[in-house]
Write an enzyme that holds these catalytic residues in place. Structure first.
Site, PDB file in Angstrom:
ATOM      1  N   ASN A  88       0.904  -1.285   0.032  1.00  0.00           N
ATOM      2  CA  ASN A  88      -0.015  -0.060   0.064  1.00  0.00           C
ATOM      3  C   ASN A  88       0.915   1.216  -0.050  1.00  0.00           C
ATOM      4  O   ASN A  88       0.367   2.208  -0.543  1.00  0.00           O
ATOM      5  CB  ASN A  88      -0.992   0.101   1.192  1.00  0.00           C
ATOM      6  CG  ASN A  88      -0.350   0.070   2.712  1.00  0.00           C
ATOM      7  OD1 ASN A  88       0.544  -0.559   2.664  1.00  0.00           O
ATOM      8  ND2 ASN A  88      -1.174   0.668   3.292  1.00  0.00           N
ATOM      9  N   GLY A 107       2.345  -6.043   7.242  1.00  0.00           N
ATOM     10  CA  GLY A 107       1.283  -6.716   6.476  1.00  0.00           C
ATOM     11  C   GLY A 107       0.006  -7.173   6.698  1.00  0.00           C
ATOM     12  O   GLY A 107      -0.324  -6.628   8.039  1.00  0.00           O
ATOM     13  N   THR A 137      -0.918 -12.961   7.639  1.00  0.00           N
ATOM     14  CA  THR A 137       0.200 -13.325   7.426  1.00  0.00           C
ATOM     15  C   THR A 137       1.182 -13.339   8.541  1.00  0.00           C
ATOM     16  O   THR A 137       1.972 -14.189   8.874  1.00  0.00           O
ATOM     17  CB  THR A 137       0.753 -12.618   6.356  1.00  0.00           C
ATOM     18  OG1 THR A 137      -0.048 -12.425   5.248  1.00  0.00           O
ATOM     19  CG2 THR A 137       2.154 -13.003   5.907  1.00  0.00           C
ATOM     20  N   GLU A 172       3.803  -5.542  12.279  1.00  0.00           N
ATOM     21  CA  GLU A 172       2.717  -4.316  12.158  1.00  0.00           C
ATOM     22  C   GLU A 172       1.483  -4.774  11.236  1.00  0.00           C
ATOM     23  O   GLU A 172       1.828  -5.004  10.191  1.00  0.00           O
ATOM     24  CB  GLU A 172       3.531  -3.062  11.668  1.00  0.00           C
ATOM     25  CG  GLU A 172       4.674  -2.570  12.334  1.00  0.00           C
ATOM     26  CD  GLU A 172       4.125  -2.025  13.719  1.00  0.00           C
ATOM     27  OE1 GLU A 172       2.919  -1.552  13.980  1.00  0.00           O
ATOM     28  OE2 GLU A 172       4.964  -2.168  14.694  1.00  0.00           O
ATOM     29  N   CYS A 226      -3.664   1.094   6.392  1.00  0.00           N
ATOM     30  CA  CYS A 226      -3.884   0.322   7.795  1.00  0.00           C
ATOM     31  C   CYS A 226      -4.527   1.359   8.636  1.00  0.00           C
ATOM     32  O   CYS A 226      -5.324   0.967   9.450  1.00  0.00           O
ATOM     33  CB  CYS A 226      -2.658  -0.155   8.142  1.00  0.00           C
ATOM     34  SG  CYS A 226      -1.218   1.061   8.430  1.00  0.00           S
ATOM     35  N   GLU A 286       7.092   0.347  15.874  1.00  0.00           N
ATOM     36  CA  GLU A 286       8.354   1.096  15.227  1.00  0.00           C
ATOM     37  C   GLU A 286       8.369   2.559  15.533  1.00  0.00           C
ATOM     38  O   GLU A 286       7.522   3.020  16.390  1.00  0.00           O
ATOM     39  CB  GLU A 286       7.700   0.948  13.732  1.00  0.00           C
ATOM     40  CG  GLU A 286       7.797  -0.740  13.267  1.00  0.00           C
ATOM     41  CD  GLU A 286       7.576  -0.797  11.888  1.00  0.00           C
ATOM     42  OE1 GLU A 286       6.887  -0.041  11.321  1.00  0.00           O
ATOM     43  OE2 GLU A 286       8.030  -1.763  11.092  1.00  0.00           O
TER      44      GLU A 286
HETATM   45  P1  NAP Z   1       0.208  -9.394   3.185  1.00  0.00           P
HETATM   46  O1  NAP Z   1      -0.133 -10.251   1.945  1.00  0.00           O
HETATM   47  O2  NAP Z   1       0.454 -10.023   4.420  1.00  0.00           O
HETATM   48  O3  NAP Z   1       1.966  -9.303   2.508  1.00  0.00           O
HETATM   49  C1  NAP Z   1       2.744  -8.443   3.444  1.00  0.00           C
HETATM   50  C2  NAP Z   1       4.114  -8.911   2.905  1.00  0.00           C
HETATM   51  O4  NAP Z   1       4.566 -10.164   3.348  1.00  0.00           O
HETATM   52  C3  NAP Z   1       4.424  -8.847   1.213  1.00  0.00           C
HETATM   53  O5  NAP Z   1       5.445  -8.778   1.022  1.00  0.00           O
HETATM   54  C4  NAP Z   1       3.996 -10.410   1.108  1.00  0.00           C
HETATM   55  O6  NAP Z   1       4.657 -10.691  -0.145  1.00  0.00           O
HETATM   56  C5  NAP Z   1       4.903 -10.962   2.179  1.00  0.00           C
HETATM   57  N1  NAP Z   1       4.311 -12.467   2.559  1.00  0.00           N
HETATM   58  C6  NAP Z   1       3.274 -12.923   2.160  1.00  0.00           C
HETATM   59  N2  NAP Z   1       3.075 -14.173   2.689  1.00  0.00           N
HETATM   60  C7  NAP Z   1       4.530 -14.304   3.298  1.00  0.00           C
HETATM   61  C8  NAP Z   1       4.909 -15.442   4.020  1.00  0.00           C
HETATM   62  N3  NAP Z   1       4.123 -16.544   4.284  1.00  0.00           N
HETATM   63  N4  NAP Z   1       6.055 -15.407   4.802  1.00  0.00           N
HETATM   64  C9  NAP Z   1       6.531 -14.111   4.705  1.00  0.00           C
HETATM   65  N5  NAP Z   1       6.132 -13.048   4.006  1.00  0.00           N
HETATM   66  C10 NAP Z   1       5.079 -13.239   3.405  1.00  0.00           C
HETATM   67  O7  NAP Z   1      -0.182  -8.024   3.147  1.00  0.00           O
HETATM   68  P2  NAP Z   1      -0.557  -7.152   1.935  1.00  0.00           P
HETATM   69  O8  NAP Z   1      -1.955  -7.628   1.506  1.00  0.00           O
HETATM   70  O9  NAP Z   1       0.695  -6.840   1.242  1.00  0.00           O
HETATM   71  O10 NAP Z   1      -0.852  -5.522   2.792  1.00  0.00           O
HETATM   72  C11 NAP Z   1      -1.958  -5.365   3.317  1.00  0.00           C
HETATM   73  C12 NAP Z   1      -1.944  -5.588   4.662  1.00  0.00           C
HETATM   74  O11 NAP Z   1      -0.866  -4.744   5.390  1.00  0.00           O
HETATM   75  C13 NAP Z   1      -3.314  -4.876   5.298  1.00  0.00           C
HETATM   76  O12 NAP Z   1      -3.770  -5.980   6.401  1.00  0.00           O
HETATM   77  C14 NAP Z   1      -2.948  -3.633   6.252  1.00  0.00           C
HETATM   78  O13 NAP Z   1      -3.623  -3.174   7.045  1.00  0.00           O
HETATM   79  C15 NAP Z   1      -1.504  -4.096   6.409  1.00  0.00           C
HETATM   80  N6  NAP Z   1      -0.500  -2.858   6.858  1.00  0.00           N
HETATM   81  C16 NAP Z   1      -0.359  -2.668   7.930  1.00  0.00           C
HETATM   82  C17 NAP Z   1       0.685  -1.633   8.381  1.00  0.00           C
HETATM   83  C18 NAP Z   1       0.785  -1.239   9.978  1.00  0.00           C
HETATM   84  O14 NAP Z   1       1.687  -0.402  10.081  1.00  0.00           O
HETATM   85  N7  NAP Z   1       0.229  -1.869  10.824  1.00  0.00           N
HETATM   86  C19 NAP Z   1       0.859  -0.698   7.521  1.00  0.00           C
HETATM   87  C20 NAP Z   1       0.519  -1.016   6.216  1.00  0.00           C
HETATM   88  C21 NAP Z   1      -0.315  -2.024   5.671  1.00  0.00           C
HETATM   89  P3  NAP Z   1       3.711 -10.918  -1.270  1.00  0.00           P
HETATM   90  O15 NAP Z   1       2.944  -9.497  -1.572  1.00  0.00           O
HETATM   91  O16 NAP Z   1       4.566 -11.210  -2.443  1.00  0.00           O
HETATM   92  O17 NAP Z   1       2.807 -11.993  -1.142  1.00  0.00           O
END
Ligand code: NAP
Length: 480
Positions: A150, A226, A230, A248, A282, A461
């Protein structure tokens, strides 16, 4: 077709497997570049490179580390237009937003932590006339940083900067959905003279490279941003490996609007809180609770403002609302809009895929959508949609508003809109979240702790929290 490359040992290289994934521009639905599908072989090469330079980097002076990082920040600034364009193409976000928020913050992150590295200090504890303790804070060694799609470069730099500033060597994995700016950044690392192996960037899917990265025995800490699912998976697969984890995760953030708020300013800011970056932040406030005396008035003004958001080509500087990040995400968001209606909600505005004409006719656009009439416990109000969909609900009493706000498994952020000083403090104290904004949203001071409670994460963080996460404390006790 442009091929993105990994960055290992200071070189831009293909993946060991030679396999590539397709990278799609969300605003057009067209494949426009290829991403290396890295695996454990690439990881081993990156770990070897990181291991070889680990000691040198840990013993490089604070000033030299800061100089190199500041050069990187300067290079981001001098390439800001190209990076903003790349982010808009890769992610679908509006280019004006990419420049003002994503790219601006990417260089700010690096500059901030470059300076934090030179200012960071450790504690000492005197025991009267008996002894003194001092605490050493050494770099951990090789650390892994995994970031989402994002805010691709913004969150990538938010992790790697404190890790590098505190003397660690890093293996980073950007999201496979938005790899482009991390790739462009690797070129800037070469230009800035970052020593080979200090930062290694591996592209590819979560399964192929994210998984191996989290469980590699030589990677001692993982900073992950993420989704909560995950994050839970990473906790599970690393249990028993005694790694340091910073998670996070997702949010389903409440916005509490009291009748005594500054009405116009609140309407404008609550629209931003719900729909900035197509609701893909997020911290977005997607559950909006409005005190009953102003509910109808607020609803009317809010809807009017949401309807005025300009949807369109992310590369048009006038666009305010771009495309959602992928076809899969578009379908997920649309399925939640469908669910909201099945759960008894009324769509007040939006509710459909938006079809653009011309270049973006196949883009993944969703109209900014406002739903009314849902119960707090329904799935639409409980699950993270992470798109341009929000739900508005009335409340009568302060205590009720707090209960509604706290009534999900998430606890990342909240915003409170009121002119009653005592209530603002009282409600802020009662909200289960890591971050509370009063009469503002997403106002960020990089020194403050950032993170969530409950299913929104573990650890913090930002500022000293990040410097502490990326260092290992050792207490030394000397008897007089
Ligand atoms: P995601 O699907 O959980 O992916 C996050 C990262 O983890 C990506 O680089 C992803 O790679 C990788 N990943 C996926 N499966 C993995 C595994 N089994 N082991 C290690 N890494 C793995 O999340 P997203 O859809 O990219 O992002 C959206 C989410 O992030 C939302 O829930 C949002 O709220 C959260 N977010 C949280 C914050 C915060 O600071 N709290 C900030 C921003 C976003 P791939 O993309 O290659 O699958």
């Amino acid at each position: 077709m442009q091929k993105i490359q990994n960055y290992i040992n200071g070189q831009l290289v293909s993946s060991a497997s030679g396999e590539y994934l397709e990278n799609v521009e969300p605003a057009t639905g067209k494949i426009y570049s290829l991403i290396p599908e890295s695996n454990s072989d690439d990881l081993d090469a990156a770990v070897a490179a990181a291991e070889a330079i680990q000691n040198d980097w840990a013993h490089t002076s604070l000033e030299k580390r800061a100089d190199i990082l500041c050069r990187l920040a300067d290079l981001i600034d001098s390439n800001a237009d190209a990076l903003a364009k790349a982010e808009a193409i890769d992610n679908g976000k509006a280019i004006s937003f990419a420049k003002a928020v994503d790219i601006y913050r990417s260089s700010a992150n690096i500059r901030f932590f470059a300076q934090a590295g030179t200012q960071f200090s450790s504690e000492s504890h005197a025991m009267g006339n008996l002894a003194i303790n001092y605490t050493l804070r050494d770099p951990i060694g090789i650390v892994g940083c995994i970031s989402p799609w994002n805010f691709p470069l913004y969150l990538f730099t938010w992790k790697i900067a404190p890790a590098l500033a505190s003397g660690n060597v890093v293996i980073a994995k950007p999201s496979e959905v938005t790899p482009m700016t991390a790739y462009l950044f690797s070129k800037l690392c070469i230009e800035a003279g970052l020593p080979a192996g200090v930062l290694n960037i591996l592209h590819g899917s979560g399964q192929s490279i994210g998984g191996p990265l989290t469980t590699h025995p030589k990677i001692k800490a993982i900073s992950f941003t993420g989704g909560s699912a995950t994050g839970a998976h990473i906790s599970k697969v690393t249990a028993g490996m005694f790694k340091k984890l910073s998670l996070e995760l997702g949010g389903k953030n409440p916005t509490l609007v009291f009748a005594d708020c500054d009405f116009e300013e609140t309407v404008n800011e609550v629209v931003k809180a719900a729909f900035s970056n197509q609701g893909q932040i997020c911290l977005c406030g997607s559950r909006i609770y409005i005190e009953r005396p102003i509910y109808e008035q607020f609803k009317t003004a809010f809807i009017a403002k949401v309807k005025s958001l300009r949807i369109g080509d992310p590369l048009d500087p006038n666009t305010q609302h771009g495309a959602t990040v992928s076809e899969a995400h578009l379908n997920k968001v649309l399925s939640y809009i469908e669910l909201a209606q099945q759960e008894g909600g009324t769509i007040l505005t939006g509710g459909k895929r938006h079809i653009e004409s011309g270049r973006c006719q196949n883009g993944y656009f969703v109209e900014p959508t406002v739903v009314e009439g849902l119960d707090n416990q329904c799935r639409t109000n409980q699950e993270e949609i992470f798109g341009p969909v929000c739900s508005i609900m009335p409340f009568d009493k302060e205590q009720e508003a707090i209960q509604l706000a706290n009534g999900t498994e998430y606890g990342l952020a909240a915003s409170i809109w009121t002119n009653d000083l005592k209530r603002a403090h009282r409600v802020a104290k009662s909200i289960e979240a890591g971050i509370v904004w009063i009469n503002c949203w997403l106002l960020r001071d990089l020194r403050t702790p950032f993170g969530g409670v409950k299913s929104s994460g573990v650890g913090r963080e930002g500022g000293l929290e990040a410097m502490r996460f990326f260092t290992e404390p050792k207490n030394v006790c000397i008897k007089y």
